[in-house]
Scaffold this motif. Structure first.
Motif, PDB file in Angstrom:
ATOM      1  N   SER A 147      63.206  30.545  32.408  1.00  0.00           N
ATOM      2  CA  SER A 147      62.433  31.539  32.696  1.00  0.00           C
ATOM      3  C   SER A 147      62.168  31.968  31.712  1.00  0.00           C
ATOM      4  O   SER A 147      62.523  31.579  30.911  1.00  0.00           O
ATOM      5  CB  SER A 147      63.312  33.627  33.448  1.00  0.00           C
ATOM      6  OG  SER A 147      64.301  32.988  32.726  1.00  0.00           O
ATOM      7  N   LEU A 148      61.003  32.662  31.505  1.00  0.00           N
ATOM      8  CA  LEU A 148      60.207  33.494  30.469  1.00  0.00           C
ATOM      9  C   LEU A 148      61.645  34.253  29.164  1.00  0.00           C
ATOM     10  O   LEU A 148      61.433  35.582  29.983  1.00  0.00           O
ATOM     11  CB  LEU A 148      59.088  34.024  30.250  1.00  0.00           C
ATOM     12  CG  LEU A 148      58.407  33.843  28.647  1.00  0.00           C
ATOM     13  CD1 LEU A 148      58.418  33.141  27.838  1.00  0.00           C
ATOM     14  CD2 LEU A 148      56.843  34.729  28.904  1.00  0.00           C
ATOM     15  N   LEU A 149      61.685  34.205  28.217  1.00  0.00           N
ATOM     16  CA  LEU A 149      62.287  35.221  27.301  1.00  0.00           C
ATOM     17  C   LEU A 149      62.059  36.511  26.938  1.00  0.00           C
ATOM     18  O   LEU A 149      61.576  37.739  27.034  1.00  0.00           O
ATOM     19  CB  LEU A 149      63.682  34.422  26.985  1.00  0.00           C
ATOM     20  CG  LEU A 149      64.330  34.249  27.509  1.00  0.00           C
ATOM     21  CD1 LEU A 149      65.976  33.562  25.762  1.00  0.00           C
ATOM     22  CD2 LEU A 149      65.071  34.683  28.787  1.00  0.00           C
ATOM     23  N   THR A 150      60.908  35.772  25.854  1.00  0.00           N
ATOM     24  CA  THR A 150      60.361  37.129  25.229  1.00  0.00           C
ATOM     25  C   THR A 150      59.128  35.330  24.658  1.00  0.00           C
ATOM     26  O   THR A 150      59.154  34.408  24.539  1.00  0.00           O
ATOM     27  CB  THR A 150      61.043  37.168  24.483  1.00  0.00           C
ATOM     28  OG1 THR A 150      60.385  38.573  23.151  1.00  0.00           O
ATOM     29  CG2 THR A 150      61.534  36.101  23.017  1.00  0.00           C
ATOM     30  N   GLU A 151      58.315  36.243  24.091  1.00  0.00           N
ATOM     31  CA  GLU A 151      57.321  35.739  23.132  1.00  0.00           C
ATOM     32  C   GLU A 151      57.529  36.832  21.741  1.00  0.00           C
ATOM     33  O   GLU A 151      57.476  37.706  21.418  1.00  0.00           O
ATOM     34  CB  GLU A 151      55.793  36.115  23.112  1.00  0.00           C
ATOM     35  CG  GLU A 151      55.725  35.218  24.991  1.00  0.00           C
ATOM     36  CD  GLU A 151      54.141  35.836  25.221  1.00  0.00           C
ATOM     37  OE1 GLU A 151      52.917  36.282  24.635  1.00  0.00           O
ATOM     38  OE2 GLU A 151      53.582  36.123  26.470  1.00  0.00           O
ATOM     39  N   ILE A 152      57.354  36.072  20.837  1.00  0.00           N
ATOM     40  CA  ILE A 152      57.997  36.998  19.234  1.00  0.00           C
ATOM     41  C   ILE A 152      56.523  35.888  18.299  1.00  0.00           C
ATOM     42  O   ILE A 152      56.349  34.805  18.031  1.00  0.00           O
ATOM     43  CB  ILE A 152      58.175  35.857  18.603  1.00  0.00           C
ATOM     44  CG1 ILE A 152      60.147  36.454  19.583  1.00  0.00           C
ATOM     45  CG2 ILE A 152      59.238  36.060  17.395  1.00  0.00           C
ATOM     46  CD1 ILE A 152      61.953  35.885  19.018  1.00  0.00           C
ATOM     47  N   LYS A 153      56.096  37.111  17.470  1.00  0.00           N
ATOM     48  CA  LYS A 153      54.953  36.871  16.355  1.00  0.00           C
ATOM     49  C   LYS A 153      55.672  36.598  15.126  1.00  0.00           C
ATOM     50  O   LYS A 153      55.829  37.362  14.733  1.00  0.00           O
ATOM     51  CB  LYS A 153      53.529  37.584  16.951  1.00  0.00           C
ATOM     52  CG  LYS A 153      52.603  37.689  16.081  1.00  0.00           C
ATOM     53  CD  LYS A 153      51.845  36.800  15.716  1.00  0.00           C
ATOM     54  CE  LYS A 153      50.581  36.360  15.091  1.00  0.00           C
ATOM     55  NZ  LYS A 153      49.440  35.206  14.556  1.00  0.00           N
ATOM     56  N   GLU A 154      55.052  35.692  14.451  1.00  0.00           N
ATOM     57  CA  GLU A 154      55.422  35.499  13.425  1.00  0.00           C
ATOM     58  C   GLU A 154      54.451  35.447  12.394  1.00  0.00           C
ATOM     59  O   GLU A 154      53.608  34.318  12.434  1.00  0.00           O
ATOM     60  CB  GLU A 154      56.585  33.988  13.210  1.00  0.00           C
ATOM     61  CG  GLU A 154      57.014  33.905  11.811  1.00  0.00           C
ATOM     62  CD  GLU A 154      57.581  34.748  11.266  1.00  0.00           C
ATOM     63  OE1 GLU A 154      57.465  35.581   9.928  1.00  0.00           O
ATOM     64  OE2 GLU A 154      59.091  35.555  12.017  1.00  0.00           O
ATOM     65  N   LYS A 155      54.473  36.375  11.338  1.00  0.00           N
ATOM     66  CA  LYS A 155      53.434  36.704  10.731  1.00  0.00           C
ATOM     67  C   LYS A 155      53.133  34.922   9.330  1.00  0.00           C
ATOM     68  O   LYS A 155      52.209  35.293   9.035  1.00  0.00           O
ATOM     69  CB  LYS A 155      53.063  37.911   9.503  1.00  0.00           C
ATOM     70  CG  LYS A 155      53.305  38.484  11.064  1.00  0.00           C
ATOM     71  CD  LYS A 155      53.646  40.842  10.414  1.00  0.00           C
ATOM     72  CE  LYS A 155      53.078  41.660  10.867  1.00  0.00           C
ATOM     73  NZ  LYS A 155      53.557  42.513  10.684  1.00  0.00           N
ATOM     74  N   SER A 156      54.172  34.644   9.049  1.00  0.00           N
ATOM     75  CA  SER A 156      54.158  33.949   7.993  1.00  0.00           C
ATOM     76  C   SER A 156      53.793  32.865   7.934  1.00  0.00           C
ATOM     77  O   SER A 156      53.291  31.638   7.359  1.00  0.00           O
ATOM     78  CB  SER A 156      56.069  33.762   7.706  1.00  0.00           C
ATOM     79  OG  SER A 156      56.575  33.199   8.656  1.00  0.00           O
ATOM     80  N   ILE A 157      53.405  32.354   9.493  1.00  0.00           N
ATOM     81  CA  ILE A 157      52.155  31.277  10.065  1.00  0.00           C
ATOM     82  C   ILE A 157      51.478  31.656  10.022  1.00  0.00           C
ATOM     83  O   ILE A 157      50.320  32.669  10.543  1.00  0.00           O
ATOM     84  CB  ILE A 157      53.238  30.668  11.835  1.00  0.00           C
ATOM     85  CG1 ILE A 157      54.621  30.622  11.580  1.00  0.00           C
ATOM     86  CG2 ILE A 157      51.835  29.302  11.650  1.00  0.00           C
ATOM     87  CD1 ILE A 157      54.997  30.018  13.160  1.00  0.00           C
ATOM     88  N   GLN A 158      50.518  31.090   9.306  1.00  0.00           N
ATOM     89  CA  GLN A 158      48.832  31.455   9.205  1.00  0.00           C
ATOM     90  C   GLN A 158      48.044  30.526   9.682  1.00  0.00           C
ATOM     91  O   GLN A 158      46.425  31.026   9.565  1.00  0.00           O
ATOM     92  CB  GLN A 158      49.008  30.893   7.604  1.00  0.00           C
ATOM     93  CG  GLN A 158      49.340  31.893   5.854  1.00  0.00           C
ATOM     94  CD  GLN A 158      49.458  31.644   5.103  1.00  0.00           C
ATOM     95  OE1 GLN A 158      48.225  30.893   4.898  1.00  0.00           O
ATOM     96  NE2 GLN A 158      50.291  32.716   4.453  1.00  0.00           N
ATOM     97  N   GLY A 159      48.501  29.394  10.188  1.00  0.00           N
ATOM     98  CA  GLY A 159      46.995  28.662  10.581  1.00  0.00           C
ATOM     99  C   GLY A 159      48.281  28.291  13.324  1.00  0.00           C
ATOM    100  O   GLY A 159      49.060  29.143  13.121  1.00  0.00           O
ATOM    101  N   SER A 160      47.645  27.161  13.283  1.00  0.00           N
ATOM    102  CA  SER A 160      48.270  26.960  14.396  1.00  0.00           C
ATOM    103  C   SER A 160      49.524  26.114  13.974  1.00  0.00           C
ATOM    104  O   SER A 160      50.222  25.333  13.360  1.00  0.00           O
ATOM    105  CB  SER A 160      47.041  25.864  15.100  1.00  0.00           C
ATOM    106  OG  SER A 160      47.971  24.811  15.922  1.00  0.00           O
ATOM    107  N   VAL A 161      50.252  26.255  14.745  1.00  0.00           N
ATOM    108  CA  VAL A 161      51.759  25.918  14.606  1.00  0.00           C
ATOM    109  C   VAL A 161      51.297  24.256  15.367  1.00  0.00           C
ATOM    110  O   VAL A 161      50.732  24.117  15.982  1.00  0.00           O
ATOM    111  CB  VAL A 161      52.842  26.038  15.614  1.00  0.00           C
ATOM    112  CG1 VAL A 161      54.314  25.359  15.879  1.00  0.00           C
ATOM    113  CG2 VAL A 161      53.542  27.348  15.696  1.00  0.00           C
ATOM    114  N   THR A 162      51.756  23.485  13.823  1.00  0.00           N
ATOM    115  CA  THR A 162      51.171  21.349  14.436  1.00  0.00           C
ATOM    116  C   THR A 162      52.218  20.878  14.931  1.00  0.00           C
ATOM    117  O   THR A 162      52.327  19.851  15.604  1.00  0.00           O
ATOM    118  CB  THR A 162      51.119  20.489  13.326  1.00  0.00           C
ATOM    119  OG1 THR A 162      51.891  21.518  11.950  1.00  0.00           O
ATOM    120  CG2 THR A 162      49.638  21.661  13.151  1.00  0.00           C
TER     121      THR A 162
END
Length: 322
Positions: A147-162
């Motif tokens: 099951s999906l627990l949550t979605e978290i947006k992190e402002k310190s990430i400025q581009g795509s997660v690689t």
């Protein structure tokens, strides 16, 4: 010195994705997973012999349109292991031998693509996306409940997660992004479904291509062929290694050895030593894989063997130390 010893057969050809090899060691058998353009290829080896080979074709819900695959990784927990595959919009969860699909998830954000995946000991799977947010999934110890627990947006990430990595205790998560940032998060807060930023290193404008951990040090690679090492406790950059002439597409650590591979067709082995809380790195071996665009180099769960996957090949090369 590492020399080619044998090959692991695959049902299909390997795509040119970076970090395109995942290994699962279980008792006397090892499983090897790579992605092709539209299929996931999985081989189970017993010793040096192939025990099972299969190719999983991933399609849309109506099973008419094949989906382009981005990555596949074994996620290992205390009670079980699963295989997670990422496509442009979907996340697929398979049992460890790939024989059945347990769960699939379609991203709701039309602008987002899943980019990297990692597992945590709390029976969690974390997926990073192209727009910088994370998806946290809970995997049951037994059965098919995911099951999906949550979605978290992190402002310190400025581009795509690689790329993603964690330490052996799963106490921190390391994140690399396309803007050249390396961000460290506290995993302890994940129990409360939030992540706390510990530190951030941003010393390059080149994309972070790979990331791994050794002791309390974060090792990152970049698209211009440089490997950088950071000290988490001291929150500082320690050293750079001009390791490859071109894009670095994989890093892996086993014990005190680091293996890197690049688009220059070389894989290189490095000895890591910690002296008075500083790192000394010695170059041990360079291997040229001719006529092959390497997509990943990984230790075969020990420092005596290195597995090499390469674009358009239908086999994984295994090199042994001599």
């Amino acid at each position: 010195m590492y020399e080619k010893a044998y090959s692991i057969p695959l049902k299909g050809s390997i795509s040119a994705k970076s970090n395109n090899l995942s290994i699962l060691a279980q008792d006397s058998m090892n499983s090897y997973a790579v992605v092709g353009s539209y299929a996931l290829h999985l081989t189970i080896m017993k010793g040096n012999n192939s025990f099972k080979e299969l190719s999983i074709r991933v399609t849309s819900e109506d099973k008419k349109i094949p989906l382009n695959l981005i990555d596949a990784k074994f996620c290992i927990f205390k009670e079980r292991a699963i295989l997670v595959a990422l496509s442009n919009k979907n996340i697929f969860f398979y049992n460890e031998d790939g024989s059945s699909l347990i769960y699939s998830y379609l991203l709701k954000d039309d602008t987002a693509n899943p980019c990297a995946v990692i597992s945590l000991n709390q029976n969690m799977v974390v997926v990073g996306t192209s727009v910088g947010f994370f998806l946290f999934f809970e995997v049951s110890s037994k059965g098919d409940k995911i099951s999906l627990l949550t979605e978290i947006k992190e402002k310190s990430i400025q581009g795509s997660v690689t790329c993603l990595a964690t330490d052996k205790k799963d106490s921190i998560i390391c994140v690399g992004d396309s803007a050249g940032n390396c961000i460290i998060f506290d995993c302890q807060e994940i129990q409360n479904l939030k992540i706390a930023n510990i530190s951030r290193f941003s010393l390059s404008q080149n994309s972070v291509t790979c990331i791994c951990m050794w002791k309390d040090f974060v090792i990152t690679s970049y698209s211009h062929g440089v490997i950088s090492i950071y000290d988490i406790n001291q929150d500082c950059h320690l050293l750079d290694i001009h390791a490859h002439a071109r894009y670095i597409n994989s890093l892996d650590v086993c014990k005190d050895l680091l293996v890197s591979s690049g688009e220059d067709c070389f894989f290189r082995v490095w000895q890591l030593n910690e002296i008075n809380k500083m790192i000394k790195v010695n170059h041990l071996h360079s291997g040229l894989v001719t006529d092959t665009l390497i997509s990943s180099a990984r230790f075969n769960n020990n420092t005596n063997q290195i597995c090499i996957s390469g674009y358009d090949n239908m086999e994984i090369f295994v090199y042994e130390s001599k």
